[in-house]
Design a protein around this motif. Structure first.
Motif, PDB file in Angstrom:
ATOM      1  N   ARG A 294       4.435  10.869  -1.826  1.00 47.57           N
ATOM      2  CA  ARG A 294       5.068   9.393  -1.605  1.00 47.57           C
ATOM      3  C   ARG A 294       3.915   8.641  -0.999  1.00 47.57           C
ATOM      4  N   SER A 295       4.323   7.230  -0.985  1.00 48.55           N
ATOM      5  CA  SER A 295       3.138   6.606  -0.471  1.00 48.55           C
ATOM      6  C   SER A 295       4.068   5.343   0.297  1.00 48.55           C
ATOM      7  N   TYR A 296       3.685   4.750   1.476  1.00 54.92           N
ATOM      8  CA  TYR A 296       4.124   3.607   1.926  1.00 54.92           C
ATOM      9  C   TYR A 296       3.052   2.799   2.847  1.00 54.92           C
ATOM     10  N   ASN A 297       3.282   1.526   2.803  1.00 54.96           N
ATOM     11  CA  ASN A 297       2.257   0.817   3.436  1.00 54.96           C
ATOM     12  C   ASN A 297       2.680   0.491   5.144  1.00 54.96           C
ATOM     13  N   ARG A 298       1.538   0.981   5.747  1.00 59.41           N
ATOM     14  CA  ARG A 298       2.009   1.023   7.394  1.00 59.41           C
ATOM     15  C   ARG A 298       1.044  -0.322   7.889  1.00 59.41           C
ATOM     16  N   HIS A 299       1.563  -1.338   8.407  1.00 62.72           N
ATOM     17  CA  HIS A 299       1.054  -2.507   9.023  1.00 62.72           C
ATOM     18  C   HIS A 299       0.058  -2.059  10.192  1.00 62.72           C
ATOM     19  N   GLU A 300      -1.221  -2.474  10.052  1.00 63.75           N
ATOM     20  CA  GLU A 300      -2.260  -2.363  11.282  1.00 63.75           C
ATOM     21  C   GLU A 300      -2.798  -3.593  11.470  1.00 63.75           C
ATOM     22  N   GLY A 301      -2.212  -4.315  12.337  1.00 67.76           N
ATOM     23  CA  GLY A 301      -2.870  -5.684  12.662  1.00 67.76           C
ATOM     24  C   GLY A 301      -2.717  -6.612  11.255  1.00 67.76           C
TER      25      GLY A 301
ATOM     26  N   ARG B 212      10.500   4.906  -8.447  1.00 62.98           N
ATOM     27  CA  ARG B 212      11.719   5.620  -7.640  1.00 62.98           C
ATOM     28  C   ARG B 212      12.851   4.866  -7.749  1.00 62.98           C
ATOM     29  N   PRO B 213      14.027   5.442  -7.563  1.00 60.40           N
ATOM     30  CA  PRO B 213      15.473   4.535  -7.542  1.00 60.40           C
ATOM     31  C   PRO B 213      15.137   3.493  -6.714  1.00 60.40           C
ATOM     32  N   TYR B 214      16.119   2.554  -7.040  1.00 59.54           N
ATOM     33  CA  TYR B 214      16.458   1.503  -6.287  1.00 59.54           C
ATOM     34  C   TYR B 214      15.081   0.356  -6.196  1.00 59.54           C
ATOM     35  N   GLY B 215      14.636   0.195  -7.348  1.00 63.92           N
ATOM     36  CA  GLY B 215      13.174  -0.515  -7.564  1.00 63.92           C
ATOM     37  C   GLY B 215      11.990  -0.101  -6.627  1.00 63.92           C
ATOM     38  N   LYS B 216      12.067   0.890  -6.158  1.00 61.42           N
ATOM     39  CA  LYS B 216      10.564   1.217  -5.474  1.00 61.42           C
ATOM     40  C   LYS B 216       9.594   1.963  -6.261  1.00 61.42           C
ATOM     41  N   SER B 217       8.491   1.894  -5.649  1.00 60.76           N
ATOM     42  CA  SER B 217       7.591   2.528  -6.387  1.00 60.76           C
ATOM     43  C   SER B 217       6.671   3.533  -5.196  1.00 60.76           C
ATOM     44  N   ASP B 218       5.996   4.422  -5.724  1.00 61.14           N
ATOM     45  CA  ASP B 218       4.825   5.072  -4.956  1.00 61.14           C
ATOM     46  C   ASP B 218       3.570   4.508  -5.803  1.00 61.14           C
ATOM     47  N   TYR B 219       2.641   4.384  -4.855  1.00 66.95           N
ATOM     48  CA  TYR B 219       1.233   4.217  -5.367  1.00 66.95           C
ATOM     49  C   TYR B 219       0.519   5.353  -5.128  1.00 66.95           C
ATOM     50  N   ILE B 220      -0.088   6.101  -6.030  1.00 72.93           N
ATOM     51  CA  ILE B 220      -0.907   7.363  -5.810  1.00 72.93           C
ATOM     52  C   ILE B 220      -2.314   7.366  -6.191  1.00 72.93           C
ATOM     53  N   PRO B 221      -3.392   7.575  -5.176  1.00 73.27           N
ATOM     54  CA  PRO B 221      -4.684   7.580  -5.730  1.00 73.27           C
ATOM     55  C   PRO B 221      -4.788   8.611  -6.456  1.00 73.27           C
ATOM     56  N   CYS B 222      -5.590   8.780  -7.832  1.00 72.23           N
ATOM     57  CA  CYS B 222      -5.882  10.087  -8.435  1.00 72.23           C
ATOM     58  C   CYS B 222      -7.338   9.994  -8.699  1.00 72.23           C
ATOM     59  N   ILE B 223      -7.727  11.040  -9.015  1.00 68.64           N
ATOM     60  CA  ILE B 223      -9.277  11.226  -9.185  1.00 68.64           C
ATOM     61  C   ILE B 223      -9.707  12.156 -10.376  1.00 68.64           C
ATOM     62  N   ALA B 224     -10.286  11.802 -11.275  1.00 67.42           N
ATOM     63  CA  ALA B 224     -10.530  12.741 -12.472  1.00 67.42           C
ATOM     64  C   ALA B 224     -12.037  12.953 -12.499  1.00 67.42           C
ATOM     65  N   TRP B 225     -12.435  14.030 -13.572  1.00 67.82           N
ATOM     66  CA  TRP B 225     -13.695  14.312 -13.466  1.00 67.82           C
ATOM     67  C   TRP B 225     -14.245  14.600 -14.926  1.00 67.82           C
TER      68      TRP B 225
END
Length: 215
Positions: free
Chosen positions: A76-83, A145-158
């Motif tokens: 899972r992902s979430y955005n943390r506010h930093e400044g 995800r349920p309730y209109g949420k989404s996770d944003y997952i960085p992926c790397i392919a080779w």
């Protein structure tokens, strides 16, 4: 519906606890804590992966460093506010876990680190080559995800997966199999200051585009 959504983001790992629990946040009176786990790769390297665990699953006041743990859940992902900026924070949200003894782990599972994602490309993939000519593509995948949420997952392919990924347009529906990995990198803060940081991402072993059915 809920079962279907959960099925689109599945991860399982076996590793060693290498930190104490650190409080993260509380939801409706339920506390969630972060703890780091070291997971072996096929090489001699390890990945240090953060787990997000409810206090209802384990006694978070205890120190489990050195213990082996088997975990299943979601990445899972979430955005943390930093400044004025937002920082994408990634961790494995633990649904099930158990402590296991070393001798209980079959040899073929000693390096268990598996993930499956079913999601959508949410920005153009970035294709490039390393100085040694290795092909890489960075893909940011939105997993619902349920309730209109989404996770944003960085992926790397080779390699050929990277070439294939570079052709997928924004909004493309894809399925990914791979492993969760940690990667150290250097961030330039100013002309005089650099800072070592850790990124978490999915290293892709297989990728498929899902053809949408016409209504």
């Amino acid at each position: 519906m809920l079962d279907k959504v959960i099925e689109n983001n599945r991860v399982s790992i076996i590793g060693e606890v290498v930190s104490e629990f650190e409080f993260s946040h509380e939801v409706f009176g339920e506390g969630f804590y972060l703890v780091n786990v070291s997971v072996n790769r096929l090489s001699d390297m390890v990945d240090i992966i953060p787990l997000m665990i409810s206090e209802r699953l384990v006694d978070v006041t205890k120190d489990y460093r050195g213990r082996k743990i088997e975990v299943s859940g979601q990445f899972r992902s979430y955005n943390r506010h930093e400044g004025v900026k937002n920082k994408l924070i990634l961790s494995i949200f633990v649904r099930e876990m158990q402590f296991i003894e070393e001798e209980e782990i079959p040899e073929e599972q000693a390096r268990t680190n598996q993930i499956f994602l079913d999601g959508y490309v949410c920005k153009p993939p970035v294709y490039r080559k390393t100085p040694l000519g290795r092909e890489i593509a960075d893909i940011l995948v939105a997993v619902n995800r349920p309730y209109g949420k989404s996770d944003y997952i960085p992926c790397i392919a080779w390699g050929r997966n990277a070439r294939y990924a570079s052709t997928i347009e924004v909004g493309g529906h894809l399925q990914i199999w791979g492993r969760v990995q940690s990667r150290e990198y250097t961030k330039k803060i100013s002309e005089e200051q650099v800072e070592k940081r850790v990124a978490y991402e999915v290293s892709v072993s297989k990728i498929d585009v899902v053809e949408e059915e016409e209504a």
